[in-house]
Design a protein around this motif. Structure first.
Motif, mmCIF file in Angstrom:
data_model
loop_
_atom_site.group_PDB
_atom_site.id
_atom_site.type_symbol
_atom_site.label_atom_id
_atom_site.label_comp_id
_atom_site.label_asym_id
_atom_site.label_seq_id
_atom_site.Cartn_x
_atom_site.Cartn_y
_atom_site.Cartn_z
ATOM 1 N N VAL A 171 0.699 -1.362 -0.078
ATOM 2 C CA VAL A 171 -0.131 0.138 0.056
ATOM 3 C C VAL A 171 0.737 1.188 0.039
ATOM 4 O O VAL A 171 1.827 1.379 0.411
ATOM 5 C CB VAL A 171 -1.084 0.027 0.970
ATOM 6 C CG1 VAL A 171 -1.816 -0.991 1.184
ATOM 7 C CG2 VAL A 171 -0.219 0.185 2.528
ATOM 8 N N GLY A 172 0.278 2.373 -0.708
ATOM 9 C CA GLY A 172 0.870 3.776 -0.403
ATOM 10 C C GLY A 172 0.514 4.233 0.985
ATOM 11 O O GLY A 172 -0.705 3.732 1.507
ATOM 12 N N GLN A 173 1.324 5.096 1.428
ATOM 13 C CA GLN A 173 1.025 5.570 2.884
ATOM 14 C C GLN A 173 0.826 7.260 2.717
ATOM 15 O O GLN A 173 2.148 7.660 2.143
ATOM 16 C CB GLN A 173 1.738 5.040 3.869
ATOM 17 C CG GLN A 173 1.915 3.658 4.108
ATOM 18 C CD GLN A 173 2.861 2.945 5.099
ATOM 19 O OE1 GLN A 173 2.634 3.790 6.180
ATOM 20 N NE2 GLN A 173 3.412 2.082 5.036
ATOM 21 N N SER A 221 5.195 10.437 2.412
ATOM 22 C CA SER A 221 4.134 10.307 1.298
ATOM 23 C C SER A 221 4.925 8.943 0.410
ATOM 24 O O SER A 221 5.930 9.287 -0.045
ATOM 25 C CB SER A 221 3.970 11.571 0.604
ATOM 26 O OG SER A 221 3.371 11.318 -0.596
ATOM 27 N N VAL A 222 4.335 7.899 0.598
ATOM 28 C CA VAL A 222 4.823 6.841 -0.192
ATOM 29 C C VAL A 222 3.741 6.271 -1.102
ATOM 30 O O VAL A 222 2.804 6.087 -0.746
ATOM 31 C CB VAL A 222 5.409 5.602 0.902
ATOM 32 C CG1 VAL A 222 5.890 4.250 0.214
ATOM 33 C CG2 VAL A 222 6.290 5.854 1.905
ATOM 34 N N THR A 223 4.131 6.272 -2.372
ATOM 35 C CA THR A 223 3.133 5.548 -3.571
ATOM 36 C C THR A 223 3.025 4.252 -3.338
ATOM 37 O O THR A 223 3.950 3.283 -3.021
ATOM 38 C CB THR A 223 3.856 6.146 -4.837
ATOM 39 O OG1 THR A 223 4.964 5.369 -5.051
ATOM 40 C CG2 THR A 223 3.933 7.453 -4.785
ATOM 41 N N PRO A 224 1.821 3.527 -3.772
ATOM 42 C CA PRO A 224 1.726 2.287 -3.957
ATOM 43 C C PRO A 224 2.540 1.453 -4.712
ATOM 44 O O PRO A 224 3.024 2.082 -5.677
ATOM 45 C CB PRO A 224 0.365 2.116 -4.252
ATOM 46 C CG PRO A 224 -0.480 3.396 -3.984
ATOM 47 C CD PRO A 224 0.727 4.427 -4.194
ATOM 48 N N ARG A 229 -4.157 2.155 -4.237
ATOM 49 C CA ARG A 229 -4.323 2.964 -5.520
ATOM 50 C C ARG A 229 -4.098 4.567 -5.151
ATOM 51 O O ARG A 229 -4.558 5.011 -4.198
ATOM 52 C CB ARG A 229 -5.571 2.785 -6.374
ATOM 53 C CG ARG A 229 -5.785 1.594 -6.877
ATOM 54 C CD ARG A 229 -7.025 0.952 -7.356
ATOM 55 N NE ARG A 229 -7.583 2.029 -8.052
ATOM 56 C CZ ARG A 229 -8.883 2.265 -8.424
ATOM 57 N NH1 ARG A 229 -9.920 1.288 -8.191
ATOM 58 N NH2 ARG A 229 -9.515 3.163 -9.245
ATOM 59 N N GLN A 230 -3.031 5.000 -5.889
ATOM 60 C CA GLN A 230 -2.502 6.369 -5.695
ATOM 61 C C GLN A 230 -3.905 7.614 -5.808
ATOM 62 O O GLN A 230 -3.997 8.258 -4.819
ATOM 63 C CB GLN A 230 -1.638 6.831 -6.602
ATOM 64 C CG GLN A 230 -0.961 8.151 -6.306
ATOM 65 C CD GLN A 230 -0.187 8.312 -4.983
ATOM 66 O OE1 GLN A 230 0.518 7.624 -4.636
ATOM 67 N NE2 GLN A 230 -0.276 9.483 -4.219
ATOM 68 N N GLU A 231 -4.545 7.131 -6.854
ATOM 69 C CA GLU A 231 -6.049 8.101 -6.996
ATOM 70 C C GLU A 231 -6.810 8.131 -5.726
ATOM 71 O O GLU A 231 -7.444 9.050 -5.463
ATOM 72 C CB GLU A 231 -6.722 7.832 -8.299
ATOM 73 C CG GLU A 231 -7.153 6.240 -8.349
ATOM 74 C CD GLU A 231 -6.348 5.026 -8.997
ATOM 75 O OE1 GLU A 231 -6.686 4.330 -9.643
ATOM 76 O OE2 GLU A 231 -5.096 5.429 -8.928
ATOM 77 N N ILE A 232 -6.950 6.801 -5.203
ATOM 78 C CA ILE A 232 -7.751 6.819 -3.994
ATOM 79 C C ILE A 232 -7.320 7.438 -2.720
ATOM 80 O O ILE A 232 -7.920 8.152 -2.141
ATOM 81 C CB ILE A 232 -8.027 5.318 -3.617
ATOM 82 C CG1 ILE A 232 -8.602 4.542 -4.701
ATOM 83 C CG2 ILE A 232 -8.955 5.290 -2.264
ATOM 84 C CD1 ILE A 232 -10.113 4.866 -5.233
ATOM 85 N N LEU A 233 -6.010 7.524 -2.643
ATOM 86 C CA LEU A 233 -5.111 7.926 -1.396
ATOM 87 C C LEU A 233 -5.504 9.603 -1.971
ATOM 88 O O LEU A 233 -5.810 10.471 -0.857
ATOM 89 C CB LEU A 233 -3.754 7.747 -1.747
ATOM 90 C CG LEU A 233 -3.307 6.718 -0.829
ATOM 91 C CD1 LEU A 233 -1.893 6.403 -1.128
ATOM 92 C CD2 LEU A 233 -3.690 6.563 0.679
#
Length: 438
Positions: free
Chosen positions: A238-240, A351-354, A318-322
């Motif tokens: 997951v992205g965080q 900020s970490v991308t999925p 998903r980045q767009e959901i974040l």
């Protein structure tokens, strides 16, 4: 029931002992128990922080174990430890003009404060024993295999995580972190030098190139256990995003200030936290949002709070959901602040991308599970791991085994011997495929 390898042993090998023997299971658990003595505390937990005494003792003890098991150990400048099973030809030899880089497995040696004995350690121990097993039964591989005991992943000592994998991939250099301080005021530069590492110690540079990285790890959640599956094939990490949200109002007397006249920072923060949960539930799984810390000032029972600060951690594959959920939360916070005559400030700390895992390796893991008749599940990882750093540099995959009741970062962290062995079997099969067949 053990399943035999459908491959031919090296000349002179014992053909009657081609299945994974019970001895491997006994040694796997015993070695995990042994490693947990480094940094053990009186409550049954393990504390090994980057470059502290327990960490140093554990890394050097592992180097000795690697030698005893037929591997060649070596440290790099960051303190990452490699155990190498060299191929019949040099690692750097070119095939059709392309260098052949090692296939690497492993995980991190550091722990959280008062943590468990499986997190990180399982992937290291299983990797060492897997290479020993393959060497013993099949000789030297066609392609060099390595196990790495990464110096750090947790961020438990310094306000920085994934130093082991970041140093190897070249994402972060020592110059960028050398001035960071731990809670005792010790700088990163002082700590690394005190442990015997750093650029002036004559060790090889941390930056390395891998052909692939495979991380075997406990799940640290309940998904596999609840679905009665033995192996998790990680689809994505997951992205965080992590934030500090500060709400500012006005301190005033709790008895003489009417409710309608108040600029109550804590009440406004509470409405925002409720909104975080509502937005997360509306978004649905696997999105998660957590407020784990809140403070109020002046922090007196009979004074309206002038300031409230709370943490916010949001995660999704998903980045767009974040992005969408953060914007919705921020708009909601701003609306609440306006309605309550409060001021809103926020800082982003992480900020970490999925990160999707390599599809080809995932398919190979699935085929191994099916051949071995081991139940499996494709699933995202809700926690961050070194694999998300390696994926940008080489094909990367993660294999999960169940964590009992989902407990981790806790002395009660536990995985059954049967599940530990299933993960080991899959890892051995996968390393055989890439080191001896491909």
């Amino acid at each position: 029931m053990m399943t035999e390898f459908d491959v031919q042993p090296q000349p002179g090998a014992d053909k009657t002992n081609m299945s994974l023997p019970e001895l491997e299971l006994v040694e796997l658990q015993a070695m995990l128990d042994w490693l947990s003595t480094y940094g053990a505390d009186s409550q049954g937990g393990v504390t090994r922080l980057l470059y502290d005494n327990a960490w140093s003792e554990a890394q050097h003890a592992l180097a000795k174990q690697m030698t005893e098991k037929g591997l060649v150990p070596a440290f790099d400048q960051a303190g990452n430890l490699y155990g190498t099973l060299s191929s019949k030809e040099s690692v750097s030899s070119a095939q059709d003009g392309v260098a052949t880089y090692p296939i690497v497995t492993g995980s991190h040696i550091d722990s959280v404060v008062h943590g468990g004995k499986y997190d990180g350690a399982y992937g290291i121990v299983a990797g060492i024993l897997a290479l020993e097993y393959l060497h013993k039964h099949f000789g030297r591989p066609k392609r060099t295999l390595q196990v790495v005991s990464l110096c750090e992943e947790e961020g438990s000592r310094f306000p920085f995580a994934y130093w082991g994998s970041r140093s190897i991939t070249g994402v972060t250099t020592l110059e960028e972190v050398q001035y960071l301080l731990d809670q005792q005021g010790v700088s990163f530069s002082e700590a690394i030098s005190g442990a015997g590492f750093g650029p002036d110690r004559g060790l090889k540079p941390a930056a390395q190139t891998y052909g692939a990285f495979i991380e075997l790890h406990i799940e640290q959640g309940q998904v596999l256990e609840r679905n009665s599956c033995s192996i998790g094939i990680v689809s994505d990490i997951v992205g965080q995003r992590r934030y500090s949200i500060t709400v500012k109002g006005e301190a005033n007397h709790a008895g003489t200030t009417p409710m309608s006249w108040r600029k109550d920072a804590l009440a406004g923060a509470a409405d925002m936290i409720v909104a975080v949960r509502r937005i997360a539930l509306q978004t649905g799984e696997p999105f998660v949002a957590t407020v784990g810390r809140i403070t109020a000032e002046p922090g007196v029972g009979n004074v309206v709070a002038a300031k409230a600060t709370f943490s916010l951690d949001i995660r999704h594959v998903r980045q767009e959901i974040l992005d969408r959920c953060w914007q919705e939360m921020l708009q909601t916070f701003s609306r609440i602040a306006g309605e309550e005559h409060l001021r809103l400030e926020w800082d982003e700390h992480l900020s970490v991308t999925p990160t999707p895992m390599n599809e080809k390796i995932r398919q190979d893991i699935q085929e191994i599970c099916e051949r071995e008749q081991i139940s499996y599940l494709h699933m995202p990882s809700g926690a961050g791991h070194d694999s998300q750093i390696f994926q940008s540099a080489c094909p990367t995959a993660m294999i999960f085994v169940p964590s009992q009741q989902g407990i981790s970062h806790n002395p009660r962290e536990f995985t059954t011997e049967a599940d530990l062995m299933n993960g080991f079997r899959v890892l051995v099969r996968l390393l055989y495929k890439y080191g001896y067949e491909d």
